[in-house]
Design a protein around this motif. Structure first.
Motif, PDB file in Angstrom:
ATOM      1  N   THR A 272       0.845  -1.185   0.000  1.00  0.00           N
ATOM      2  CA  THR A 272       0.000   0.000   0.000  1.00  0.00           C
ATOM      3  C   THR A 272       0.886   1.243   0.000  1.00  0.00           C
ATOM      4  O   THR A 272       2.112   1.148   0.159  1.00  0.00           O
ATOM      5  CB  THR A 272      -0.917   0.056   1.245  1.00  0.00           C
ATOM      6  OG1 THR A 272      -0.165   0.482   2.394  1.00  0.00           O
ATOM      7  CG2 THR A 272      -1.543  -1.298   1.533  1.00  0.00           C
ATOM      8  N   ASP A 273       0.245   2.391  -0.132  1.00  0.00           N
ATOM      9  CA  ASP A 273       0.990   3.649  -0.043  1.00  0.00           C
ATOM     10  C   ASP A 273       0.690   4.364   1.271  1.00  0.00           C
ATOM     11  O   ASP A 273       0.654   5.588   1.335  1.00  0.00           O
ATOM     12  CB  ASP A 273       0.684   4.552  -1.241  1.00  0.00           C
ATOM     13  CG  ASP A 273      -0.795   4.940  -1.326  1.00  0.00           C
ATOM     14  OD1 ASP A 273      -1.600   4.439  -0.510  1.00  0.00           O
ATOM     15  OD2 ASP A 273      -1.144   5.737  -2.212  1.00  0.00           O
ATOM     16  N   ILE A 274       0.484   3.597   2.324  1.00  0.00           N
ATOM     17  CA  ILE A 274       0.201   4.162   3.645  1.00  0.00           C
ATOM     18  C   ILE A 274       1.331   5.098   4.066  1.00  0.00           C
ATOM     19  O   ILE A 274       2.500   4.881   3.728  1.00  0.00           O
ATOM     20  CB  ILE A 274      -0.005   3.026   4.675  1.00  0.00           C
ATOM     21  CG1 ILE A 274      -0.796   3.533   5.887  1.00  0.00           C
ATOM     22  CG2 ILE A 274       1.318   2.387   5.095  1.00  0.00           C
ATOM     23  CD1 ILE A 274      -1.412   2.422   6.710  1.00  0.00           C
ATOM     24  N   ASP A 275       0.978   6.153   4.783  1.00  0.00           N
ATOM     25  CA  ASP A 275       1.948   7.167   5.207  1.00  0.00           C
ATOM     26  C   ASP A 275       2.785   6.637   6.368  1.00  0.00           C
ATOM     27  O   ASP A 275       2.285   6.493   7.486  1.00  0.00           O
ATOM     28  CB  ASP A 275       1.204   8.438   5.617  1.00  0.00           C
ATOM     29  CG  ASP A 275       2.141   9.572   6.039  1.00  0.00           C
ATOM     30  OD1 ASP A 275       3.371   9.399   5.961  1.00  0.00           O
ATOM     31  OD2 ASP A 275       1.621  10.622   6.462  1.00  0.00           O
ATOM     32  N   VAL A 276       4.049   6.370   6.113  1.00  0.00           N
ATOM     33  CA  VAL A 276       4.918   5.796   7.142  1.00  0.00           C
ATOM     34  C   VAL A 276       5.191   6.778   8.270  1.00  0.00           C
ATOM     35  O   VAL A 276       5.520   6.361   9.393  1.00  0.00           O
ATOM     36  CB  VAL A 276       6.236   5.291   6.497  1.00  0.00           C
ATOM     37  CG1 VAL A 276       7.095   6.454   6.048  1.00  0.00           C
ATOM     38  CG2 VAL A 276       7.012   4.387   7.441  1.00  0.00           C
ATOM     39  N   ASP A 277       5.044   8.074   8.010  1.00  0.00           N
ATOM     40  CA  ASP A 277       5.312   9.092   9.036  1.00  0.00           C
ATOM     41  C   ASP A 277       4.039   9.750   9.565  1.00  0.00           C
ATOM     42  O   ASP A 277       4.097  10.851  10.136  1.00  0.00           O
ATOM     43  CB  ASP A 277       6.244  10.168   8.468  1.00  0.00           C
ATOM     44  CG  ASP A 277       7.698   9.720   8.418  1.00  0.00           C
ATOM     45  OD1 ASP A 277       8.098   8.900   9.272  1.00  0.00           O
ATOM     46  OD2 ASP A 277       8.436  10.183   7.530  1.00  0.00           O
ATOM     47  N   HIS A 278       2.898   9.105   9.409  1.00  0.00           N
ATOM     48  CA  HIS A 278       1.654   9.673   9.949  1.00  0.00           C
ATOM     49  C   HIS A 278       1.793   9.875  11.464  1.00  0.00           C
ATOM     50  O   HIS A 278       2.296   8.999  12.174  1.00  0.00           O
ATOM     51  CB  HIS A 278       0.476   8.746   9.666  1.00  0.00           C
ATOM     52  CG  HIS A 278      -0.812   9.225  10.262  1.00  0.00           C
ATOM     53  ND1 HIS A 278      -1.653  10.102   9.604  1.00  0.00           N
ATOM     54  CD2 HIS A 278      -1.380   8.979  11.471  1.00  0.00           C
ATOM     55  CE1 HIS A 278      -2.695  10.367  10.372  1.00  0.00           C
ATOM     56  NE2 HIS A 278      -2.552   9.691  11.512  1.00  0.00           N
ATOM     57  N   VAL A 279       1.336  11.011  11.946  1.00  0.00           N
ATOM     58  CA  VAL A 279       1.418  11.347  13.378  1.00  0.00           C
ATOM     59  C   VAL A 279       0.021  11.263  13.987  1.00  0.00           C
ATOM     60  O   VAL A 279      -0.919  11.885  13.483  1.00  0.00           O
ATOM     61  CB  VAL A 279       1.998  12.763  13.571  1.00  0.00           C
ATOM     62  CG1 VAL A 279       2.077  13.101  15.056  1.00  0.00           C
ATOM     63  CG2 VAL A 279       3.380  12.873  12.933  1.00  0.00           C
ATOM     64  N   ASN A 280      -0.124  10.497  15.067  1.00  0.00           N
ATOM     65  CA  ASN A 280      -1.436  10.379  15.700  1.00  0.00           C
ATOM     66  C   ASN A 280      -1.667  11.490  16.735  1.00  0.00           C
ATOM     67  O   ASN A 280      -0.840  12.388  16.894  1.00  0.00           O
ATOM     68  CB  ASN A 280      -1.625   8.984  16.319  1.00  0.00           C
ATOM     69  CG  ASN A 280      -0.692   8.710  17.496  1.00  0.00           C
ATOM     70  OD1 ASN A 280      -0.075   9.611  18.058  1.00  0.00           O
ATOM     71  ND2 ASN A 280      -0.588   7.452  17.872  1.00  0.00           N
ATOM     72  N   ARG A 281      -2.786  11.416  17.436  1.00  0.00           N
ATOM     73  CA  ARG A 281      -3.150  12.478  18.381  1.00  0.00           C
ATOM     74  C   ARG A 281      -2.218  12.546  19.585  1.00  0.00           C
ATOM     75  O   ARG A 281      -2.189  13.546  20.297  1.00  0.00           O
ATOM     76  CB  ARG A 281      -4.599  12.284  18.858  1.00  0.00           C
ATOM     77  CG  ARG A 281      -5.621  12.517  17.762  1.00  0.00           C
ATOM     78  CD  ARG A 281      -7.040  12.400  18.274  1.00  0.00           C
ATOM     79  NE  ARG A 281      -7.971  12.395  17.158  1.00  0.00           N
ATOM     80  CZ  ARG A 281      -8.976  11.542  17.012  1.00  0.00           C
ATOM     81  NH1 ARG A 281      -9.181  10.599  17.915  1.00  0.00           N
ATOM     82  NH2 ARG A 281      -9.768  11.618  15.964  1.00  0.00           N
TER      83      ARG A 281
END
Length: 208
Positions: free
Chosen positions: A127-136
């Motif tokens: 997939t192209d999921i965001d490896v650097d996604h930041v959660n809450r």
């Protein structure tokens, strides 16, 4: 309103009764019918890792992004269960990789926390999921693997996979602490070595 046939579909999805799911759908059950907790049959199947049922429901048009009262969706819970087979069953339904759970995280983040090595590898490769996604909480998958991991072999391998996929080792948490600093504080030596090497990689550039 949930009908009797909808209720049969929801129950069969949980137990993995493929024949009963097929019969309920043929009798007109709504694939998007929900139980008292807001869970669809596909979410129930994903939680119980009933892959064959999920494949039937996806073929019937079930939504992989339908969220329940807890903001879980069929796709999001694959990161919790770590089921690569379920992840792949849902891919053909076109899930939203940017959809977030109640913590503001994408499916990669709980998988990294829980040490689901095979899932992390598969979701990064397929997939192209965001490896650097930041959660809450201010955490990326890399930070979560260190902060909530145990420093053992699975979490070390996950850190390696995330870095190989381009995760930025210099992204700090809300307190300004990097993954390397967390690893050093917790005595995760093998992880710290990987993070030092990544931080010194000139290809990462000079901007934190």
């Amino acid at each position: 309103m949930t009908t009797a046939v909808d209720q049969r579909l929801l129950g069969a999805a949980h137990t993995g009764d493929v024949a009963a799911v097929r019969a309920a759908l043929a009798a007109g059950a709504n694939p998007e019918a929900r139980d008292p907790l807001g869970r669809t049959a596909l979410l129930t199947a994903a939680l119980a890792d009933q892959v064959a049922v999920a494949e039937l429901l996806v073929a019937a048009g079930a939504d992989p992004d339908a969220q329940d009262q807890r903001e879980d969706s069929p796709w999001l819970v694959t990161g919790v269960t770590g089921s690569v087979a379920m992840m792949r069953a849902l891919l053909s339904a076109g899930p939203d990789f940017e959809l977030t759970n109640r913590f503001g995280g994408v499916s990669l983040i709980p998988a990294a926390e829980r040490g689901h090595v095979a899932y992390v590898q598969a979701v990064l490769e397929e997939t192209d999921i965001d490896v650097d996604h930041v959660n809450r909480l201010g955490w990326t998958a890399l930070l979560e693997a260190v902060i909530l991991g145990d420093g053992g072999r699975p979490h070390t391998e996950i850190v390696r996979l995330l870095l190989a996929a381009g995760a930025d080792p210099r992204l700090a948490d809300a307190d300004g602490v990097t993954a390397l600093q967390h690893a050093e504080r917790r005595g995760f030596n093998a992880i710290a070595v990987l993070l030092r090497e990544a931080e010194s990689d000139p290809r990462k550039g000079d901007t934190p």
